[in-house]
Design an enzyme around this catalytic site. Structure first.
Site, PDB file in Angstrom:
ATOM      1  N   LYS A 192       0.836  -1.210   0.000  1.00 12.54           N
ATOM      2  CA  LYS A 192       0.000   0.000   0.000  1.00 12.54           C
ATOM      3  C   LYS A 192       0.870   1.260   0.000  1.00 12.54           C
ATOM      4  CE  LYS A 192      -1.964  -1.191   3.929  1.00 12.54           C
ATOM      5  NZ  LYS A 192      -1.307  -2.483   4.248  1.00 12.54           N
ATOM      6  N   ARG A 197      -9.762   0.633   8.818  1.00 13.04           N
ATOM      7  CA  ARG A 197      -9.314  -0.722   9.143  1.00 13.04           C
ATOM      8  C   ARG A 197     -10.370  -1.501   9.906  1.00 13.04           C
ATOM      9  NH1 ARG A 197      -3.419   0.355   8.973  1.00 13.04           N
ATOM     10  NH2 ARG A 197      -2.368  -1.621   9.258  1.00 13.04           N
ATOM     11  N   ARG A 235      12.042  -4.944   5.000  1.00 11.45           N
ATOM     12  CA  ARG A 235      11.812  -3.527   4.677  1.00 11.45           C
ATOM     13  C   ARG A 235      12.701  -2.591   5.487  1.00 11.45           C
ATOM     14  NH1 ARG A 235       5.843  -1.543   5.279  1.00 11.45           N
ATOM     15  NH2 ARG A 235       5.996  -2.763   7.166  1.00 11.45           N
ATOM     16  N   ARG A 263      11.228  -0.563  11.258  1.00 11.67           N
ATOM     17  CA  ARG A 263      10.124  -0.454  12.201  1.00 11.67           C
ATOM     18  C   ARG A 263      10.200  -1.568  13.247  1.00 11.67           C
ATOM     19  NH1 ARG A 263       4.932   0.199   8.333  1.00 11.67           N
ATOM     20  NH2 ARG A 263       4.079  -1.136   9.973  1.00 11.67           N
ATOM     21  N   ARG A 310      -0.567  -8.837  13.542  1.00 12.36           N
ATOM     22  CA  ARG A 310      -1.036  -7.875  12.524  1.00 12.36           C
ATOM     23  C   ARG A 310      -1.931  -8.581  11.499  1.00 12.36           C
ATOM     24  NH1 ARG A 310       4.549  -5.187  10.785  1.00 12.36           N
ATOM     25  NH2 ARG A 310       3.267  -4.112   9.230  1.00 12.36           N
TER      26      ARG A 310
HETATM   27  P1  AP5 Z   1       4.845  -1.600   1.781  1.00 13.13           P
HETATM   28  O1  AP5 Z   1       4.475  -0.823   0.579  1.00 13.13           O
HETATM   29  O2  AP5 Z   1       5.570  -0.889   2.867  1.00 13.13           O
HETATM   30  O3  AP5 Z   1       3.547  -2.366   2.355  1.00 13.13           O
HETATM   31  P2  AP5 Z   1       2.299  -1.824   3.146  1.00 13.13           P
HETATM   32  O4  AP5 Z   1       1.093  -2.497   2.590  1.00 13.13           O
HETATM   33  O5  AP5 Z   1       2.292  -0.327   3.192  1.00 13.13           O
HETATM   34  O6  AP5 Z   1       2.625  -2.480   4.550  1.00 13.13           O
HETATM   35  P3  AP5 Z   1       2.632  -1.898   6.019  1.00 13.13           P
HETATM   36  O7  AP5 Z   1       3.355  -2.921   6.836  1.00 13.13           O
HETATM   37  O8  AP5 Z   1       3.133  -0.499   6.100  1.00 13.13           O
HETATM   38  O9  AP5 Z   1       1.131  -1.937   6.332  1.00 13.13           O
HETATM   39  P4  AP5 Z   1       0.480  -2.016   7.675  1.00 13.13           P
HETATM   40  O10 AP5 Z   1      -0.917  -1.848   7.275  1.00 13.13           O
HETATM   41  O11 AP5 Z   1       0.762  -3.197   8.512  1.00 13.13           O
HETATM   42  O12 AP5 Z   1       1.196  -0.866   8.531  1.00 13.13           O
HETATM   43  P5  AP5 Z   1       0.755   0.607   8.938  1.00 13.13           P
HETATM   44  O13 AP5 Z   1       1.962   1.445   8.954  1.00 13.13           O
HETATM   45  O14 AP5 Z   1      -0.431   1.046   8.167  1.00 13.13           O
HETATM   46  O15 AP5 Z   1       5.679  -2.866   1.300  1.00 13.13           O
HETATM   47  C1  AP5 Z   1       6.277  -3.754   2.241  1.00 13.13           C
HETATM   48  C2  AP5 Z   1       7.656  -4.179   1.728  1.00 13.13           C
HETATM   49  O16 AP5 Z   1       7.479  -4.984   0.553  1.00 13.13           O
HETATM   50  C3  AP5 Z   1       8.536  -2.994   1.308  1.00 13.13           C
HETATM   51  O17 AP5 Z   1       9.865  -3.242   1.697  1.00 13.13           O
HETATM   52  C4  AP5 Z   1       8.422  -2.950  -0.229  1.00 13.13           C
HETATM   53  O18 AP5 Z   1       9.628  -2.502  -0.834  1.00 13.13           O
HETATM   54  C5  AP5 Z   1       8.125  -4.403  -0.585  1.00 13.13           C
HETATM   55  N1  AP5 Z   1       7.184  -4.502  -1.703  1.00 13.13           N
HETATM   56  C6  AP5 Z   1       6.105  -3.717  -1.955  1.00 13.13           C
HETATM   57  N2  AP5 Z   1       5.466  -4.117  -3.081  1.00 13.13           N
HETATM   58  C7  AP5 Z   1       6.169  -5.180  -3.570  1.00 13.13           C
HETATM   59  C8  AP5 Z   1       6.031  -6.022  -4.709  1.00 13.13           C
HETATM   60  N3  AP5 Z   1       5.029  -5.867  -5.593  1.00 13.13           N
HETATM   61  N4  AP5 Z   1       6.934  -7.011  -4.881  1.00 13.13           N
HETATM   62  C9  AP5 Z   1       7.961  -7.201  -3.987  1.00 13.13           C
HETATM   63  N5  AP5 Z   1       8.135  -6.422  -2.889  1.00 13.13           N
HETATM   64  C10 AP5 Z   1       7.266  -5.427  -2.678  1.00 13.13           C
HETATM   65  O19 AP5 Z   1       0.244   0.372  10.434  1.00 13.13           O
HETATM   66  C11 AP5 Z   1       1.126   0.056  11.492  1.00 13.13           C
HETATM   67  C12 AP5 Z   1       0.332  -0.071  12.781  1.00 13.13           C
HETATM   68  O20 AP5 Z   1      -0.295   1.185  13.122  1.00 13.13           O
HETATM   69  C13 AP5 Z   1      -0.832  -1.075  12.773  1.00 13.13           C
HETATM   70  O21 AP5 Z   1      -0.391  -2.396  13.042  1.00 13.13           O
HETATM   71  C14 AP5 Z   1      -1.733  -0.514  13.884  1.00 13.13           C
HETATM   72  O22 AP5 Z   1      -1.244  -0.823  15.154  1.00 13.13           O
HETATM   73  C15 AP5 Z   1      -1.599   0.991  13.681  1.00 13.13           C
HETATM   74  N6  AP5 Z   1      -2.604   1.558  12.762  1.00 13.13           N
HETATM   75  C16 AP5 Z   1      -2.360   2.173  11.554  1.00 13.13           C
HETATM   76  N7  AP5 Z   1      -3.516   2.572  10.997  1.00 13.13           N
HETATM   77  C17 AP5 Z   1      -4.516   2.199  11.849  1.00 13.13           C
HETATM   78  C18 AP5 Z   1      -5.926   2.305  11.811  1.00 13.13           C
HETATM   79  N8  AP5 Z   1      -6.564   2.884  10.772  1.00 13.13           N
HETATM   80  N9  AP5 Z   1      -6.626   1.812  12.842  1.00 13.13           N
HETATM   81  C19 AP5 Z   1      -6.023   1.241  13.906  1.00 13.13           C
HETATM   82  N10 AP5 Z   1      -4.687   1.097  14.017  1.00 13.13           N
HETATM   83  C20 AP5 Z   1      -3.933   1.565  12.993  1.00 13.13           C
END
Ligand code: AP5
Length: 216
Positions: A13, A88, A127, A161, A172
């Site tokens: 994402k 979410r 990552r 992270r 997660r």
């Molecule tokens: P990346 O693009 O970083 O993936 P992502 O989907 O953004 O993954 P995240 O881990 O950031 O999502 P998340 O939802 O768990 O975390 P968030 O920060 O929102 O890609 C991942 C890796 O793969 C990278 O290294 C990239 O280079 C590689 N990659 C990408 N595409 C690829 C491809 N096609 N092929 C190969 N490699 C690829 O949330 C963190 C925490 O915050 C949550 O756990 C929760 O505690 C809290 N939180 C955040 N938002 C909320 C909410 N709305 N409600 C409640 N809690 C929340």
């Protein structure tokens, strides 16, 4: 255009939202990044969120809705935004509907990034991010052109992270399955859900998203 990128942790994402932001001048609204900024600044919200984020569970809806409501109201969102990590839960999705209605905005599309769960832990554990400009990298899939130097800003400092480990990924993923996946039928019912193949190479995933949004 206002869109949501929806998918499990590591689906890509953030990677795709960064590209859309620079290509189509839409604003990336990553609730994960917002929370990490709050935690870094030591704010009350950041302190409340710290332990929850580290555990892999979801931060309470009321905190998240307040955060995103303030952000969407800012002038830079008027030209279109990409929600990355929000909503979410069903309560967040309903709150989003209400806030958009109040401000005369609408949600144009929800893009589901379909991925193979088995690949996600490798993506997340490998990552790392530029500490200065936030550009995302991966040990295998997206290394900097010159090892140890950020392609975008030239910084030599990178961060990882604390929640990017195999153990926290289990929590997660469980949170995603129980609380976020049910949003897929919610948006399918509204007729705005589109699917892309999140397992393809990054450029191909981007091509598919762009095609869905603006045509070829
Ligand atoms: P990346 O693009 O970083 O993936 P992502 O989907 O953004 O993954 P995240 O881990 O950031 O999502 P998340 O939802 O768990 O975390 P968030 O920060 O929102 O890609 C991942 C890796 O793969 C990278 O290294 C990239 O280079 C590689 N990659 C990408 N595409 C690829 C491809 N096609 N092929 C190969 N490699 C690829 O949330 C963190 C925490 O915050 C949550 O756990 C929760 O505690 C809290 N939180 C955040 N938002 C909320 C909410 N709305 N409600 C409640 N809690 C929340």
């Amino acid at each position: 255009m206002n869109i949501i990128l929806l998918g499990p942790p590591g689906a890509g994402k953030g990677t795709q939202a960064q590209r859309l932001q620079s290509d189509l001048s839409m604003v990336q609204l990553s609730t994960g990044d917002m929370l990490r900024a709050e935690m870094k600044s030591g704010s009350v919200l950041g302190e409340q969120a710290k332990g929850i984020v580290a555990s892999g569970k979801l931060v309470p809806d009321a905190l998240m809705v307040g955060l995103i409501e303030d952000r969407i109201a800012r002038p830079d969102c008027a030209g279109g935004f990409i929600l990355d990590g929000f909503p979410r839960t069903e309560a967040q999705a309903q709150a989003l509907d209400t806030m958009l209605e109040k401000t005369g905005k609408k949600l144009d599309m929800v893009i589901e990034m379909e991925v193979d769960e088995a690949a996600l832990t490798e993506r997340v554990v490998g990552r790392f991010t530029c500490a200065k400009c936030g550009t995302g990298y991966h040990e295998t899939f997206k290394r900097p052109k010159v090892d140890g130097i950020c392609d975008v800003c030239g910084s030599t400092e990178f961060t990882r992270r604390p929640d990017d480990n195999a153990e926290t990924m289990k929590t997660r993923m469980a949170a995603y399955r129980a609380q976020t996946e049910p949003l897929l039928p919610y948006y399918r019912g509204k007729g705005i859900l589109k699917k892309v193949d999140g397992m393809a190479a990054m450029d191909e995933v981007y091509r598919q998203i762009r095609a869905v949004l603006v045509g070829a």
